[in-house]
Design a protein around this motif. Structure first.
Motif, PDB file in Angstrom:
ATOM      1  N   LEU A 102      28.844  44.866  44.823  1.00  0.00           N
ATOM      2  CA  LEU A 102      28.123  43.739  44.234  1.00  0.00           C
ATOM      3  C   LEU A 102      28.731  43.369  42.880  1.00  0.00           C
ATOM      4  CD1 LEU A 102      25.854  41.690  44.221  1.00  0.00           C
ATOM      5  CD2 LEU A 102      24.349  43.443  43.252  1.00  0.00           C
ATOM      6  N   CYS A 103      28.996  44.360  42.051  1.00  0.00           N
ATOM      7  CA  CYS A 103      29.593  44.081  40.744  1.00  0.00           C
ATOM      8  C   CYS A 103      30.984  43.485  40.900  1.00  0.00           C
ATOM      9  CB  CYS A 103      29.643  45.357  39.904  1.00  0.00           C
ATOM     10  SG  CYS A 103      28.011  45.945  39.392  1.00  0.00           S
ATOM     11  N   SER A 104      31.742  43.960  41.884  1.00  0.00           N
ATOM     12  CA  SER A 104      33.086  43.415  42.135  1.00  0.00           C
ATOM     13  C   SER A 104      33.013  41.956  42.559  1.00  0.00           C
ATOM     14  CB  SER A 104      33.796  44.239  43.211  1.00  0.00           C
ATOM     15  OG  SER A 104      34.079  45.541  42.753  1.00  0.00           O
ATOM     16  N   ILE A 105      31.973  41.596  43.295  1.00  0.00           N
ATOM     17  CA  ILE A 105      31.799  40.198  43.710  1.00  0.00           C
ATOM     18  C   ILE A 105      31.518  39.318  42.495  1.00  0.00           C
ATOM     19  CG2 ILE A 105      30.253  38.633  44.982  1.00  0.00           C
ATOM     20  CD1 ILE A 105      30.061  40.931  47.103  1.00  0.00           C
ATOM     21  N   TYR A 106      30.729  39.821  41.560  1.00  0.00           N
ATOM     22  CA  TYR A 106      30.501  39.057  40.325  1.00  0.00           C
ATOM     23  C   TYR A 106      31.801  38.890  39.539  1.00  0.00           C
ATOM     24  CZ  TYR A 106      25.421  38.900  40.754  1.00  0.00           C
ATOM     25  OH  TYR A 106      24.149  38.613  41.171  1.00  0.00           O
ATOM     26  N   VAL A 107      32.609  39.946  39.473  1.00  0.00           N
ATOM     27  CA  VAL A 107      33.898  39.835  38.785  1.00  0.00           C
ATOM     28  C   VAL A 107      34.791  38.831  39.507  1.00  0.00           C
ATOM     29  CG1 VAL A 107      36.002  41.070  38.153  1.00  0.00           C
ATOM     30  CG2 VAL A 107      33.770  42.166  37.822  1.00  0.00           C
ATOM     31  N   GLU A 108      34.796  38.883  40.827  1.00  0.00           N
ATOM     32  CA  GLU A 108      35.582  37.931  41.614  1.00  0.00           C
ATOM     33  C   GLU A 108      35.146  36.504  41.334  1.00  0.00           C
ATOM     34  OE1 GLU A 108      38.412  36.849  44.743  1.00  0.00           O
ATOM     35  OE2 GLU A 108      38.099  38.673  43.582  1.00  0.00           O
ATOM     36  N   SER A 109      33.848  36.311  41.168  1.00  0.00           N
ATOM     37  CA  SER A 109      33.339  34.964  40.925  1.00  0.00           C
ATOM     38  C   SER A 109      33.762  34.429  39.558  1.00  0.00           C
ATOM     39  CB  SER A 109      31.811  34.943  41.045  1.00  0.00           C
ATOM     40  OG  SER A 109      31.199  35.698  40.019  1.00  0.00           O
ATOM     41  N   ILE A 110      34.075  35.325  38.646  1.00  0.00           N
ATOM     42  CA  ILE A 110      34.617  34.921  37.345  1.00  0.00           C
ATOM     43  C   ILE A 110      36.098  34.595  37.463  1.00  0.00           C
ATOM     44  CG2 ILE A 110      35.150  35.713  34.996  1.00  0.00           C
ATOM     45  CD1 ILE A 110      32.689  37.596  35.271  1.00  0.00           C
ATOM     46  N   GLU A 111      36.817  35.461  38.143  1.00  0.00           N
ATOM     47  CA  GLU A 111      38.272  35.389  38.154  1.00  0.00           C
ATOM     48  C   GLU A 111      38.844  34.408  39.174  1.00  0.00           C
ATOM     49  OE1 GLU A 111      39.487  39.857  36.651  1.00  0.00           O
ATOM     50  OE2 GLU A 111      39.284  39.509  38.816  1.00  0.00           O
ATOM     51  N   ASN A 112      38.111  34.146  40.237  1.00  0.00           N
ATOM     52  CA  ASN A 112      38.630  33.318  41.324  1.00  0.00           C
ATOM     53  C   ASN A 112      38.093  31.892  41.211  1.00  0.00           C
ATOM     54  OD1 ASN A 112      39.420  32.108  43.725  1.00  0.00           O
ATOM     55  ND2 ASN A 112      38.999  33.908  44.979  1.00  0.00           N
ATOM     56  N   ASN A 129      32.911  28.886  44.651  1.00  0.00           N
ATOM     57  CA  ASN A 129      32.001  27.809  44.248  1.00  0.00           C
ATOM     58  C   ASN A 129      30.910  27.715  45.305  1.00  0.00           C
ATOM     59  OD1 ASN A 129      31.029  25.761  42.675  1.00  0.00           O
ATOM     60  ND2 ASN A 129      32.561  24.251  43.255  1.00  0.00           N
ATOM     61  N   GLY A 130      29.676  27.626  44.886  1.00  0.00           N
ATOM     62  CA  GLY A 130      28.590  27.491  45.844  1.00  0.00           C
ATOM     63  C   GLY A 130      27.951  28.818  46.195  1.00  0.00           C
ATOM     64  N   VAL A 131      27.448  28.909  47.432  1.00  0.00           N
ATOM     65  CA  VAL A 131      26.610  30.025  47.862  1.00  0.00           C
ATOM     66  C   VAL A 131      27.426  31.055  48.644  1.00  0.00           C
ATOM     67  CG1 VAL A 131      24.596  30.667  49.232  1.00  0.00           C
ATOM     68  CG2 VAL A 131      24.607  28.502  47.987  1.00  0.00           C
TER      69      VAL A 131
END
Length: 303
Positions: A208-218, A222-224
């Motif tokens: 879950l934390c890695s997904i948040y980091v991915e959402s910052i870096e990638n 965008n979106g859901v």
């Protein structure tokens, strides 16, 4: 090159604390909005706010490159009285409205606004259907909460380049719901609940934390996105696996649904119903889950 500053609401909670550690390892600086004054740490700056009074240290917003919104009352913390339902909703909506007011006041633009959400948005009626991000959402209490949670994020779209909504399953870690189950299971008193057939989409805290980091870096995110492992884990399977990891076999009968409803009232829906959730959208984006096997994930959490 300056490190990006990531502002977190709800940063003192289970997910927030784990996320902060990962962000620092990844080379970010972190700011946290808290109701109580806290001492700053290396690479972590604490700011205060009082959402109900509309008070916030505006520097927290002005220095942020991205905001991750995790704040919110625990949905399963208390019985769902009318006042409790309002508190659950307000705790998710009002912080974003306060953040929006500061962004608007200073005409501040963020790289991304990333908000938590929940798979409960699909409701109990979808329990036998594979839910993707395009699946119709529910108008029951959990569905409505999640819809409004996500909708308020859209209100700040003029001030952000991207908005990412992370619909999260049951988070496995050394805290959270697993820690509440462990006392019973350690005493070999664990059992399946209700029919035991309700699905339990789960995700390891590290993923879950890695997904948040991915959402910052990638910048493509965008979106859901559904953040849960797509497997066939039901309540009965989960209970059996947890007991196995603890070294025994389930011997007690299932806990009757009527007993759970008597104890929890309307909130029993969290335990007695579930959804099957597809995470294909994340996988197509290139994300690779570290923990895909339930037994391995449980062992990691209990080490």
């Amino acid at each position: 090159m300056l490190k990006k500053n990531i502002l977190i609401t709800g940063g003192t909670g289970f997910v927030g604390q784990n996320l902060i550690r990962m962000l620092i390892i990844k080379g970010f600086t972190v700011s946290v909005l808290s109701r109580n004054r806290k001492e700053n740490k290396e690479l972590v700056t604490y700011y205060t706010w009082d959402v109900k009074k509309g008070m916030i240290e505006e520097d927290a917003i002005l220095k942020a490159d991205c905001i991750i919104h995790l704040a919110g009352e625990n949905i399963a913390g208390k019985r769902w009285t009318k006042s409790r339902k309002k508190a659950i909703l307000d705790s998710r909506i009002m912080p974003v409205q306060l953040i929006e007011s500061v962004l608007k006041k200073h005409d501040k633009k963020l790289d991304a606004f990333i908000t938590a959400s929940g798979i409960g948005i699909y409701g109990s009626l979808n329990r036998n259907k594979i839910c993707t991000e395009e699946t119709a959402v529910s108008d029951d209490f959990l569905g409505t909460i999640c819809q409004k949670w996500e909708a308020v994020a859209d209100d700040i779209s003029p001030f952000v380049n991207r908005i990412v909504k992370v619909r999260t399953g049951l988070v496995l870690g050394n805290e959270g719901f697993l820690s509440k189950l462990l006392p019973l299971f350690r005493w070999k008193l664990g059992a399946a609940i209700g029919s035991g057939k309700q699905y339990m989409p789960w995700i390891h805290i590290d993923d879950l934390c890695s997904i948040y980091v991915e959402s910052i870096e990638n910048p493509q995110m965008n979106g859901v996105y559904n953040a849960a492992i797509f497997d066939s884990t039901t309540n009965a399977v989960f209970s059996k696996k947890l007991a196995k990891v603890l070294g025994y076999k389930i011997w007690l009968p299932k806990v009757p649904a009527i007993l759970i409803r008597m104890m929890l009232g309307e909130m029993a829906i969290i335990i007695l119903t579930g959804q099957r959730v597809s995470s294909d959208k994340l996988i197509r984006l290139g994300y690779q889950f570290q923990f895909k096997d339930l037994e391995a994930a449980l062992k990691d959490c209990l080490n």
